[in-house]
Design a protein around this motif. Structure first.
Motif, PDB file in Angstrom:
ATOM      1  N   ASP A 120      16.842  67.392  69.460  1.00 29.67           N
ATOM      2  CA  ASP A 120      17.990  68.254  69.230  1.00 29.67           C
ATOM      3  C   ASP A 120      19.139  67.818  70.106  1.00 29.67           C
ATOM      4  OD1 ASP A 120      18.260  71.838  68.832  1.00 29.67           O
ATOM      5  OD2 ASP A 120      19.797  70.280  68.817  1.00 29.67           O
TER       6      ASP A 120
ATOM      7  N   GLN B  93      16.893  81.683  64.347  1.00 30.92           N
ATOM      8  CA  GLN B  93      16.122  81.182  63.206  1.00 30.92           C
ATOM      9  C   GLN B  93      16.163  82.170  62.053  1.00 30.92           C
ATOM     10  OE1 GLN B  93      15.043  78.073  63.221  1.00 30.92           O
ATOM     11  NE2 GLN B  93      14.496  78.359  61.075  1.00 30.92           N
TER      12      GLN B  93
ATOM     13  N   LYS C   1      15.408  66.662  56.707  1.00 32.27           N
ATOM     14  CA  LYS C   1      15.096  67.998  57.233  1.00 32.27           C
ATOM     15  C   LYS C   1      15.653  68.171  58.642  1.00 32.27           C
ATOM     16  CE  LYS C   1      12.819  71.901  56.536  1.00 32.27           C
ATOM     17  NZ  LYS C   1      13.653  72.595  57.503  1.00 32.27           N
TER      18      LYS C   1
ATOM     19  N   ASP D   9      18.340  70.930  59.967  1.00 32.32           N
ATOM     20  CA  ASP D   9      18.006  71.847  61.069  1.00 32.32           C
ATOM     21  C   ASP D   9      19.036  71.763  62.184  1.00 32.32           C
ATOM     22  OD1 ASP D   9      14.355  71.503  60.878  1.00 32.32           O
ATOM     23  OD2 ASP D   9      15.781  72.811  59.837  1.00 32.32           O
TER      24      ASP D   9
ATOM     25  N   LYS E 146      21.355  74.772  63.544  1.00 35.42           N
ATOM     26  CA  LYS E 146      21.266  75.273  64.924  1.00 35.42           C
ATOM     27  C   LYS E 146      22.595  75.106  65.639  1.00 35.42           C
ATOM     28  CE  LYS E 146      16.351  74.565  65.750  1.00 35.42           C
ATOM     29  NZ  LYS E 146      15.331  73.698  66.300  1.00 35.42           N
TER      30      LYS E 146
END
Lengths: 555, 109
Positions: A100, A121, B41, B45, B49
């Motif tokens: 991330d 989420q 994917k 994501d 986020k």
């Protein structure tokens, strides 16, 4: 307790020599501090009797210093606790995955108002169902993507910034478009492409799904019952580029006449120029060479010369003329591969005269699960055979220059070198290799297993060209293994610490009074590591604090 | 339809281009497809986020209320992000750039 009045220098304890683990970690600024401490203690006792506290200037200065240090340690301790708590909270929340790229610092929201991962989420899942919100985001991302394309900033993503490389397609096509040019089997035939067989050295797979899906090890394995040598012969029969790759990589003494020392490109051109009869003869010879190889599993680590097939012009059909083998460098980390090797006597344990490694990958059950049918060579070896090929540099590990690497057997001996070179020989201090060879030879003589292709002693290295004895030279074994003699009683362990090196008690010396024993405080180290505070600053689990508190008369 | 926040076609276009920039010659078609799906994917994501992670807790609560109300007018959500001070273009652009750097740097391969 040393005599602070008359510190003595003991010649057996040097002030500049090596220190053991009992060596004090810090040096008090003034020599003879214990003398001062003794004075303080005596004064405290005196004050306790009189009810008054009176300190000398030096004592007061020392007290002030200790108080300041105490407060500093308290602050450090507090920071440590906060850091540890923050880390625990972060790991419990699970907000940051390794991939991330966003971090809390990227978000304008303050940390106190940060939404919880669960709420985040949950909102994302709701958003996926809302056409309006999705529309807004889709429009935004489309705009960003359009901007990237319009500005030509795909160039920033180019690994190879040399735009003069004409061999790179200017307009790479998508997988779907590429597949469309091939079509099914009927279309391939119409274009002169034959699935499986066809024009000399042309082979395509019906299951093609990607631009570079030629010479797939898995599909070849299915056709050849997982036999590596059969796979090599099959691939070379159907793909002349791979055939050339193999011939160029054969040990020179095994290469067919007329192909010795050729590059891959030269070998391909020569093969394509041969009349059919001569082509078939060379192929027969080549198959025989491959049949004579033994195989073993190896693991690749490091950077390797590699190659792959691609369309020269993706907008045109995948014909033989429109395909080329391209050189690249791949970085491998624990990749399973297969090494073919040849020996001078044609047995599995003869003297190795050459090897060739192909990235045929097997799983733990021995099943071939994938890979590539091209040969790999550690960067820096056999580099000349790639001369003239188009190149696409793969992405080596950043910061690590490409270094020569060697495939290592899956079960290396304990002394396997980390960076093997051409001249490294395997270490065999206990003659285990010779012993194993003798056992294998005995078995072979007993049951006549000369024709069996086996996985050899994993301690054997492909670099061991001169050190391995052939079976003809083997004179028998007299192992030098030392066996434990359980019949003897264990000898008592003697204290090996010599008196002069025994620092377990204070024996005076010039610097003896300046040092305090070191506390081996693993808990302190762990806490310091967790809080990322230098261990020197970390409160030593109570040692320094207790000393300070003691001197201040607090505890 | 509900599996992705961003339109899959757009994600595919971006990921496919990245995979062309970084050829993976030693991979089979199956491996390439798996990698492709994984990266599609992951990109979705990360954008999700980044966008919603830029909201404060009260702002997230507010957008949840809008979503729960069934509102589907794009302009409502556009206005929300504007009022929240969230630059969607900047966030998505930064996220996609970081994703590219990670991919081409080998971490996502």
């Amino acid at each position: 307790m040393p005599n602070p009045e008359a510190p003595e220098f003991n010649s057996s304890t040097t002030s500049s020599g090596e220190f053991t683990s009992e060596t004090p970690r810090y040096i008090n600024e003034e020599r003879g501090e214990k003398a001062n401490n003794t004075v303080i203690n005596e004064k405290k006792a005196e004050n306790a009797a009189t009810g008054e506290r009176q300190y000398t200037k030096a004592e007061q200065a020392r007290i002030d210093e200790l108080v300041s240090r105490y407060q500093e340690l308290i602050g450090i301790s507090q920071r440590m606790k906060e850091n540890i708590a923050a880390k625990e909270q972060a790991s419990a929340g699970g907000e940051q995955s390794p991939e991330d790229p966003t971090t809390p610092e990227d978000n304008p929201a303050s940390s106190e108002q940060q939404p919880s991962p669960e709420n985040l989420q949950s909102t994302i899942e709701k958003a996926k169902k809302n056409r309006g919100l999705k529309g807004v985001l889709i429009a935004t991302v489309s705009l960003v993507l359009a901007g990237i394309i319009a500005a030509g900033t795909w160039a920033m993503f180019h690994l190879n910034g040399d735009k003069n490389k004409t061999n790179l397609p200017d307009q790479p096509i998508s997988t779907e478009a590429f597949d469309a040019t091939l079509g099914g089997g009927e279309n391939q035939e119409a274009k002169g492409i034959y699935d499986g067989y066809g024009e000399k050295g042309m082979w395509l797979s019906e299951n093609k799904g990607g631009t570079y899906d030629f010479a797939s090890a898995k599909e070849t394995a299915e056709a050849c019952d997982d036999d590596e040598c059969e796979m090599m012969k099959y691939t070379s029969r159907n793909q002349v580029e791979s055939y050339a790759d193999y011939i160029a990589n054969l040990p020179e003494e095994l290469q067919p006449e007329g192909f010795k020392g050729l590059t891959i490109l030269e070998a391909e051109k020569k093969l394509e120029s041969l009349p059919d009869e001569e082509y078939d003869a060379i192929k027969q010879q080549f198959d025989g060479i491959i049949d004579g190889a033994f195989t073993r599993d190896v693991t690749l680590d490091g950077d390797y010369h590699n190659s792959y097939m691609r369309l020269i012009d993706p907008s045109k059909p995948a014909t033989h003329d429109n395909m080329e083998l391209v050189e690249c460098t791949t970085h491998e980390s624990g990749t399973r591969a297969v090494e073919l090797y040849w020996t001078d006597d044609g047995t599995a344990y003869g003297k190795v005269i050459g090897t060739m490694t192909v990235k045929i990958t097997r799983d733990d059950n021995g099943n071939i699960i994938g890979g590539c049918m091209q040969v790999v060579n550690p960067v820096g070896t056999h580099s000349n055979i790639y001369t003239g090929m188009s190149t696409v540099t793969d992405n080596p590990t950043p910061g690590n220059p490409t270094t020569p690497s060697n495939p290592t057997p899956d079960n290396p001996t304990p002394d396997k070198p980390d960076t093997p070179t051409e001249t490294i020989k395997p270490k065999d201090p206990n003659n285990l290799i010779r012993i194993d060879e003798q056992i294998q030879e005995d078995i072979a003589e007993d049951i006549g297993t000369d024709e069996v292709r086996v996985t050899p002693n994993p301690g054997v290295s492909d670099n061991d060209i001169t050190d391995r004895p052939s079976s003809d030279d083997y004179q028998g074994t007299s192992p030098d293994i030392v066996q434990n003699d359980d019949s003897r009683e264990a000898e008592p362990v003697q204290d090996q610490v010599s008196p002069e090196n025994n620092y377990s008690e204070d024996r005076g010396g010039a610097n003896a009074d300046e040092y305090a024993p070191v506390q081996d405080d693993q808990a302190t180290q762990d806490a310091a590591d967790a809080a990322e505070i230098p261990v020197d600053e970390a409160p030593t689990g109570g040692t320094e604090l207790n000393d300070i508190l003691g001197e201040l008369g607090i505890n | 339809m509900d599996e992705y926040l961003i339109d899959r076609e757009i994600l595919e276009q971006f990921v496919d281009e990245l995979m062309k920039q970084k050829p993976l010659p030693a991979s089979t078609a199956e491996e390439l497809n798996t990698l492709r799906e994984k990266n599609i994917k992951a990109l979705d994501d990360q954008i999700a986020k980044a966008v919603f992670g830029s909201l404060t807790a009260p702002q997230l609560e507010e957008i949840n209320k809008i979503l729960d109300s069934g509102e589907e007018k794009p302009e409502v959500f556009q206005e929300f992000f504007q009022n929240a001070g969230v630059d969607l273009q900047k966030i998505t652009s930064e996220t996609m750039t970081k994703f590219s750097e990670q991919f081409l740097g080998g971490q996502n391969a």
